[in-house]
Write an enzyme that holds these catalytic residues in place. Sequence first.
Site, PDB file in Angstrom:
ATOM      1  N   LYS A   1       9.068 -25.843 -14.630  1.00  0.00           N
ATOM      2  CA  LYS A   1       8.790 -26.669 -15.812  1.00  0.00           C
ATOM      3  C   LYS A   1       7.315 -27.079 -15.858  1.00  0.00           C
ATOM      4  CE  LYS A   1      10.331 -30.715 -13.215  1.00  0.00           C
ATOM      5  NZ  LYS A   1      11.500 -31.589 -12.999  1.00  0.00           N
TER       6      LYS A   1
ATOM      7  N   TYR B   1     -22.130 -42.537 -15.924  1.00  0.00           N
ATOM      8  CA  TYR B   1     -21.879 -43.598 -16.911  1.00  0.00           C
ATOM      9  C   TYR B   1     -21.631 -44.933 -16.235  1.00  0.00           C
ATOM     10  CZ  TYR B   1     -21.126 -40.121 -20.607  1.00  0.00           C
ATOM     11  OH  TYR B   1     -21.263 -39.113 -21.510  1.00  0.00           O
TER      12      TYR B   1
HETATM   13  C1  LIG Z   1      12.118 -31.204 -11.821  1.00  0.00           C
HETATM   14  C2  LIG Z   1      13.532 -30.949 -11.558  1.00  0.00           C
HETATM   15  C3  LIG Z   1      13.915 -30.208 -10.422  1.00  0.00           C
HETATM   16  C4  LIG Z   1      12.931 -29.739  -9.368  1.00  0.00           C
HETATM   17  O1  LIG Z   1      12.477 -30.843  -8.645  1.00  0.00           O
HETATM   18  P1  LIG Z   1      11.486 -30.669  -7.383  1.00  0.00           P
HETATM   19  O2  LIG Z   1      11.534 -31.990  -6.715  1.00  0.00           O
HETATM   20  O3  LIG Z   1      10.154 -30.350  -7.962  1.00  0.00           O
HETATM   21  O4  LIG Z   1      12.029 -29.581  -6.556  1.00  0.00           O
HETATM   22  C5  LIG Z   1      15.256 -29.946 -10.253  1.00  0.00           C
HETATM   23  N1  LIG Z   1      16.173 -30.374 -11.144  1.00  0.00           N
HETATM   24  C6  LIG Z   1      15.851 -31.086 -12.243  1.00  0.00           C
HETATM   25  C7  LIG Z   1      16.912 -31.537 -13.182  1.00  0.00           C
HETATM   26  C8  LIG Z   1      14.516 -31.397 -12.492  1.00  0.00           C
HETATM   27  O5  LIG Z   1      14.188 -32.105 -13.567  1.00  0.00           O
END
Ligand SMILES: *Cc1c(COP(=O)(O)O)cnc(C)c1O
Length: 378
Positions: free
Chosen positions: A44, A271
Site C-alpha cells: 500500500k 531561513y
Molecule cells: C498495513 C497493513 C498490513 C501490513 O502491515 P505491516 O505492519 O506493514 O506489515 C497488513 N494488514 C492490514 C489490514 C494493513 O492495513
Amino acid sequence: MQHTAMITSHNPTVAEVDLRAFHENVQNMKKLIHDDCMLMAVIKTNAYGHGVVPIGKEAVRAGADRIGVTAVEEGALLRESGIDVPIHLLGSITFEQAGDVIEYELTPFVASAELAKTMSAEAIKRNITVPLHVKMDTGLHRFGMDPNEMLSFCETCYDLPGICWEGIYTHFSSADEGEWEKTKREYQLFRDTVAELENNGFHFPIKHTAASTITIERPDLHLNMVRPGIALFGYAPALRHRKMVSLKSVMRLRSKLVRVRELPPETPVGYGGSYVTKGREKIAVVPIGLGDGYHLALSNKGQMLVRGQRAGIVGAISLDQTLIDVTHIDGVTEGDEVIIMGRQGEDEILAPQIADWMGSNVDEVLASLMMRVQREYI
Ligand SMILES: *Cc1c(COP(=O)(O)O)cnc(C)c1O
C-alpha cells in the site's frame, strides 16, 4: 512526477530501489509460513514509497500469492500493468467506487450491510460474482464490524446474489508493541466469533490476521494467509525480529552536493538563521527538501553521508534544499555523492535512524518520499 522526455539529465536526487533485495525479503518471509498458508504482499501507499507497479510485479515473481493495497487507484494501476493475482483493498471504499472495484477485479473488504448490498447490486448488473472479505474489528477501532454484529450481518447478507464470501479477517492493534496479552485477546475474539458464524452455517474459507510482526514471530497465529508489508521493504517492525528473519533494506536515497562554500564564524545559515556557524565552516547544499518528503523535523538534527563520513544537517530544511556541515570532511567538492539513506563506505544510515531524528516511524520515513523523486530500479 512525470519526467519530460526532452530532459536528458534529471535532478540528482534519486531513490534507488533494489528489486533483488525485495525479492529475497519476500522469499525469506515465505520461509516463515507453512505450505498451506498464502502470502499477501502488502504494498500500500505506493509500496511504502517504493513504487507500486515495479514492486507489485516483483512481488508476484517472488511468489506472493496475492497483493494488498489501500487505494482503488493503486489496484487499477496494478491490473493495467498486467498483474493477475487477486488484489485486495485494505482501505475503505465508497459506494461510488463499487463499480470501479468490480471493473478492475479488486477484492474489497466489507464491514456494513449497505456496502454488501451495493456490491451485490453492482455485480448483478454485470452478471458476475464478486469475491469479498469481511472485516472484523477486534480492538484497533478503525475499520471493521463489531464482533457482536457479525451474526445478524451474516443472516442479512451472506446469501446476497452476485457475491462470494471468500474470507474474513482482522488487524491487531498492538502486535508491533509486543503486547501479547492484548493480541491474544483480540485473536481469541476473532476465533470465537468465526467459530460461532461457522456453527450457524456461515463459512469464510480464507482467515487472516497477521501483518509483519505476527508473520515473523507467531506462526501459531498465521491461519491460512499472512499480510506482511513493511518487512518486505527490509524493515522488521521491532528490534527483536532481527534475529528471526533476514531482511535487507530495499531503498537507497542518494544525491549530489550542488554547492560547497566556506562561511566565516557567526554566520547564520538557512531561513530564520536557526544555525549559526561557530568557526570557519564548510557548508554544502543538497537538493532535497520538504517537497520531496524530507521532513522539517530533521532541521539541525539529521545526518547524511559524504565521502563515507557523517555530515550533520544545519539550519532549517527548505522546500527544495538542505544544508549540511562538511567542515570536518577532507576534499569535499561540488558534485560529490551524498547518501541520505543507505550505505556509503563503511557507514550506513537506515530508515529507523531517520525516524528517530524525526520523532517518527519507518512507515512515515518511507511513505513520505514524493513522486517527484525519481526511482531507479536495479
Ligand atoms: C498495513 C497493513 C498490513 C501490513 O502491515 P505491516 O505492519 O506493514 O506489515 C497488513 N494488514 C492490514 C489490514 C494493513 O492495513
